[in-house]
Design an enzyme around this catalytic site. Structure first.
Site, PDB file in Angstrom:
ATOM      1  N   PRO A  13     -19.433  -3.901  -7.590  1.00 38.22           N
ATOM      2  CA  PRO A  13     -18.474  -3.938  -6.473  1.00 38.22           C
ATOM      3  C   PRO A  13     -17.231  -3.088  -6.705  1.00 38.22           C
ATOM      4  O   PRO A  13     -16.693  -2.495  -5.768  1.00 38.22           O
ATOM      5  CB  PRO A  13     -18.117  -5.431  -6.377  1.00 38.22           C
ATOM      6  CG  PRO A  13     -19.319  -6.145  -6.902  1.00 38.22           C
ATOM      7  CD  PRO A  13     -19.848  -5.263  -8.002  1.00 38.22           C
ATOM      8  N   SER A  14     -16.765  -3.032  -7.937  1.00 42.90           N
ATOM      9  CA  SER A  14     -15.522  -2.298  -8.223  1.00 42.90           C
ATOM     10  C   SER A  14     -15.762  -0.916  -8.816  1.00 42.90           C
ATOM     11  O   SER A  14     -14.812  -0.205  -9.131  1.00 42.90           O
ATOM     12  CB  SER A  14     -14.646  -3.111  -9.186  1.00 42.90           C
ATOM     13  OG  SER A  14     -15.318  -3.291 -10.428  1.00 42.90           O
ATOM     14  N   SER A  15     -17.022  -0.529  -9.015  1.00 44.66           N
ATOM     15  CA  SER A  15     -17.286   0.783  -9.610  1.00 44.66           C
ATOM     16  C   SER A  15     -18.488   1.418  -8.934  1.00 44.66           C
ATOM     17  O   SER A  15     -19.597   0.906  -9.001  1.00 44.66           O
ATOM     18  CB  SER A  15     -17.549   0.659 -11.113  1.00 44.66           C
ATOM     19  OG  SER A  15     -18.743  -0.036 -11.361  1.00 44.66           O
ATOM     20  N   GLY A  16     -18.224   2.523  -8.259  1.00 49.70           N
ATOM     21  CA  GLY A  16     -19.297   3.285  -7.638  1.00 49.70           C
ATOM     22  C   GLY A  16     -19.523   4.566  -8.410  1.00 49.70           C
ATOM     23  O   GLY A  16     -20.315   4.630  -9.347  1.00 49.70           O
ATOM     24  N   SER A  17     -18.764   5.601  -8.055  1.00 47.85           N
ATOM     25  CA  SER A  17     -18.888   6.882  -8.740  1.00 47.85           C
ATOM     26  C   SER A  17     -18.288   6.858 -10.142  1.00 47.85           C
ATOM     27  O   SER A  17     -18.679   7.642 -11.000  1.00 47.85           O
ATOM     28  CB  SER A  17     -18.213   7.991  -7.911  1.00 47.85           C
ATOM     29  OG  SER A  17     -18.837   8.117  -6.650  1.00 47.85           O
ATOM     30  N   SER A  64     -31.741  -0.750  -5.906  1.00 46.95           N
ATOM     31  CA  SER A  64     -33.077  -0.506  -5.350  1.00 46.95           C
ATOM     32  C   SER A  64     -34.115  -1.190  -6.238  1.00 46.95           C
ATOM     33  O   SER A  64     -34.067  -1.066  -7.469  1.00 46.95           O
ATOM     34  CB  SER A  64     -33.359   0.999  -5.279  1.00 46.95           C
ATOM     35  OG  SER A  64     -32.494   1.629  -4.368  1.00 46.95           O
ATOM     36  N   GLU A  69     -27.265   8.141  -6.244  1.00 49.90           N
ATOM     37  CA  GLU A  69     -27.522   8.988  -7.429  1.00 49.90           C
ATOM     38  C   GLU A  69     -26.472  10.089  -7.557  1.00 49.90           C
ATOM     39  O   GLU A  69     -26.764  11.222  -7.907  1.00 49.90           O
ATOM     40  CB  GLU A  69     -28.942   9.557  -7.391  1.00 49.90           C
ATOM     41  CG  GLU A  69     -30.009   8.489  -7.553  1.00 49.90           C
ATOM     42  CD  GLU A  69     -31.381   9.056  -7.871  1.00 49.90           C
ATOM     43  OE1 GLU A  69     -31.451  10.099  -8.536  1.00 49.90           O
ATOM     44  OE2 GLU A  69     -32.365   8.441  -7.450  1.00 49.90           O
ATOM     45  N   THR A 127     -22.668  10.711  -5.334  1.00 49.12           N
ATOM     46  CA  THR A 127     -22.318  11.204  -4.002  1.00 49.12           C
ATOM     47  C   THR A 127     -22.136  12.721  -4.060  1.00 49.12           C
ATOM     48  O   THR A 127     -21.707  13.269  -5.074  1.00 49.12           O
ATOM     49  CB  THR A 127     -21.015  10.571  -3.477  1.00 49.12           C
ATOM     50  OG1 THR A 127     -19.913  11.081  -4.249  1.00 49.12           O
ATOM     51  CG2 THR A 127     -21.051   9.058  -3.568  1.00 49.12           C
ATOM     52  N   ASP A 137     -19.921  14.480  -2.794  1.00 51.07           N
ATOM     53  CA  ASP A 137     -18.517  14.854  -3.023  1.00 51.07           C
ATOM     54  C   ASP A 137     -18.212  14.880  -4.529  1.00 51.07           C
ATOM     55  O   ASP A 137     -17.603  15.835  -5.033  1.00 51.07           O
ATOM     56  CB  ASP A 137     -17.596  13.847  -2.333  1.00 51.07           C
ATOM     57  CG  ASP A 137     -17.982  13.625  -0.884  1.00 51.07           C
ATOM     58  OD1 ASP A 137     -17.515  14.382  -0.031  1.00 51.07           O
ATOM     59  OD2 ASP A 137     -18.780  12.701  -0.630  1.00 51.07           O
TER      60      ASP A 137
END
Length: 622
Positions: A199-203, A231, A442, A444, A446
């Site tokens: 929840p607190s870490s994506g990229s 997934s 996998e 983004t 950006d």
């Protein structure tokens, strides 16, 4: 119907009879043809070849990875194997898999899963002695291309399983870990999943909160935390999980610090998962939250060394991105077929709509995007097969270009089809929903653009630093300064391009020179603060991607000429046109580094974010 497939354990060609009504495999016949080698092992031919993309940032055209086109290094037996597997995979997706049903029900039914198991689709790159097909990267790419043409939801389920799910075991697992887990996942008996996002870490993968604490006796880790949007998260029995661990700090002897480590975690250890997420697309794939509450993980399930989790994660992601590019090539082919079939049959104002300029432009741009995507994807996979080590920038470029090209191709396909394209029965709206995630997961696009630009500029910056240091002692470093001056006065050149592409070759050489000068100027101007200059970095990344794509299409078209393929004239036209279009885009991006509205854009965004919504009053209220 008979499907000719390769046995997932013995690597023998089989004939499999399926029932069209049920989709179940009803008979297997083995004629006994044995293929003699496993393709899981890579050659070392290209191990020391420098990255083409990295060289661009220093104004160098290092053609070893691109010219001649790398698929020429694949022997005839590999190509024969690819053909023997691609045809039955295609027939399976045409005759057994039902993409619309999968989308509607939000799952892949058991007969389809069983058929995929029979095809060996769950262990394409697992060595044959561990139950897989042992395919090369190029062969894997070809099969994912077939899947991408028919059902991206199934493609994600299979990709999350093997492209990232158990890829860490394949790449970094020790012999005991491979022997224990790979046969289970290769057979499709158990699904695998890659559990990184929180929840607190994506990229920002290093900011994960999930923690693993080593027991006092050193026998197990206790894992606590949660992961989101995983997934296969609700189906998987084997997870590659990333968690913070306490490790020795080499810079401060006797002290500890937190670093990410990777673990192989079985659901049976106590892993729980939430209900399937309701998603925009790829509905056939299972996506769920995964929870770890005092989960005991044996210390022998540590993947790699303690604190090496970030490296393991990046290695997995870098290694898997070529498959996404190949899959989306298949998606684009499917869309182009839909668009051209409609354009050739639809009459408006007394003519086929394929004769109108606006439709022709759309179809031409689709074909250009596909040619470039496919050229880049298979150049990358073939380079990986011949042992090239430095391909991380190229892999990121391929993912960015493929995901954005596929989206544009699908969008324009709907436009060509008109109202019919918007209807569910046509099937293209499902493809568009499925495609939207590819620019997000996998890595983004950006963030990957920042990775491309900063990684490439790091090498250029190191070279520039050496020159700047040399200026402090010009006599003692005369050779270094002369080498730099000579490089700056000369123009980059590339060999191996067919003479008919000489104009395209000159565009690549000229733009590489200008590109490297702009890179150097940005480094000199911003120094270490370059990391904060995202808008110029985005333009740099866009230029680099186009330069790499130009080289890839020229190399592939040159190969077509050398082999005297029937399609060579069309390929030359595609390559020339793509290079002309890319040259224009590069020019716009390079000019935009100095001539732009970046400051105004930042101010507008700051004002809107501060206000929390749109600022101007409604025109009927002012």
């Amino acid at each position: 119907k008979f499907l000719y497939i390769a046995c997932n354990k013995m690597f023998r060609v089989q004939a499999v009879q399926t029932s069209r009504s049920s989709g179940k495999i009803t008979h297997v016949h083995r004629p006994g043809r044995q293929l003699q080698r496993s393709y899981a092992s890579l050659s070392n031919e290209g191990e020391n070849l420098p990255s083409f993309a990295r060289g661009l940032f220093s104004g160098k055209l290092l053609g070893g990875q691109i010219f001649p086109y790398p698929t020429d290094s694949l022997d005839a037996e590999v190509k024969e194997t690819v053909a023997s597997l691609a045809d039955p995979m295609q027939k399976f997706f045409e005759e057994v898999n039902d993409a619309s049903k999968n989308d509607a029900t939000g799952k892949i039914d058991e007969p389809t899963l069983q058929g995929l198991r029979e095809l060996g689709a769950f262990g394409l790159q697992v060595p044959t002695d561990l139950g897989g097909l042992g395919l090369s990267n190029s062969a894997y790419a070809r099969l994912t291309e077939v899947i991408g043409a028919y059902d991206l939801g199934v493609g994600i389920a299979l990709g999350a399983h093997q492209s990232i799910g158990f890829k860490g075991i394949l790449l970094d697992g020790n012999p005991q870990q491979k022997e224990k887990y790979l046969p289970q996942v290769a057979s499709g008996e158990k699904f695998a999943a890659f559990a990184l996002t929180e929840p607190s870490s994506g990229s920002d993968a290093n900011s994960i909160k999930t923690r693993a604490v080593l027991s006092p006796d050193g026998k197990y880790y206790t894992l606590n935390g949660s992961k989101i949007w995983i997934s296969n998260g609700g189906l998987a029995e084997i997870f590659t999980v990333f968690a913070q661990t306490e490790v020795d700090d080499p810079k401060n002897p006797g002290q500890k610090k937190d670093k990410v480590s990777a673990f192989i975690v079985e659901r049976g250890f106590g892993v729980k998962s939430g209900p399937p997420e309701q998603k925009m697309g790829i509905k056939a794939s299972n996506t769920a939250e995964v929870y770890f509450e005092d989960v005991k993980v044996p210390v022998e399930n540590l993947l790699g060394e303690p604190g090496d989790g970030f490296k393991v994660a990046m290695r997995i992601l870098n290694n898997g991105r070529f498959g996404m590019s190949a899959a989306l090539s298949g998606t684009m082919k499917h869309c182009i077929k839909k668009a051209t079939e409609h354009a050739n049959s639809r009459d408006q104002f007394g003519k086929k709509i394929s004769s109108y300029g606006l439709i022709q432009e759309k179809i031409a741009k689709m074909a250009l995007s596909l040619y470039a995507t496919e050229s880049m994807a298979y150049a990358l996979s073939a380079n990986m097969d011949r042992g090239v080590k430095d391909y991380q920038i190229e892999a990121a470029m391929c993912k960015i270009f493929a995901s954005e090209s596929a989206w544009n191709v699908c969008d324009e396909t709907i436009q060509v089809l008109g109202g019919m394209g918007y209807m569910k029965d046509t099937g293209v709206e499902r493809v568009m929903r499925d495609l939207r995630i590819f620019r997000i997961f996998e890595g983004t696009n950006d963030i990957l653009r920042m990775f491309v630009a900063l990684t490439g500029m790091q090498t250029a910056g190191e070279n520039l630093t050496k020159v700047l240091k040399a200026t402090k002692n010009p006599i003692g470093n005369f050779s270094t300064l002369m080498e730099y001056a000579s490089h700056r006065m000369s123009s980059p050149s590339i060999d191996g391009v067919d003479a008919s592409l000489s104009a395209s070759k000159k565009l690549l050489e000229a733009q590489t020179k200008e590109f490297s000068l702009q890179v150097e100027n940005l480094i000199k101007k911003h120094k270490k603060n370059i990391m904060e200059e995202q808008l110029p970095l985005q333009r740099i990344a866009n230029c680099a991607i186009d330069l790499y794509a130009m080289a890839a299409v020229m190399s592939r078209a040159t190969r077509s000429v050398k082999l005297n393929l029937a399609e060579k004239d069309h390929e030359l036209l595609l390559a020339k046109t793509f290079c002309e279009e890319a040259n224009r885009r590069i020019g716009v991006n390079l000019r935009g580094i100095a001539d732009n509205s970046d400051a105004a854009m930042k101010q507008i965004a700051g004002d809107v974010c501060k206000h929390g919504s749109n600022i101007p009053l409604h025109p009927l209220e002012s």
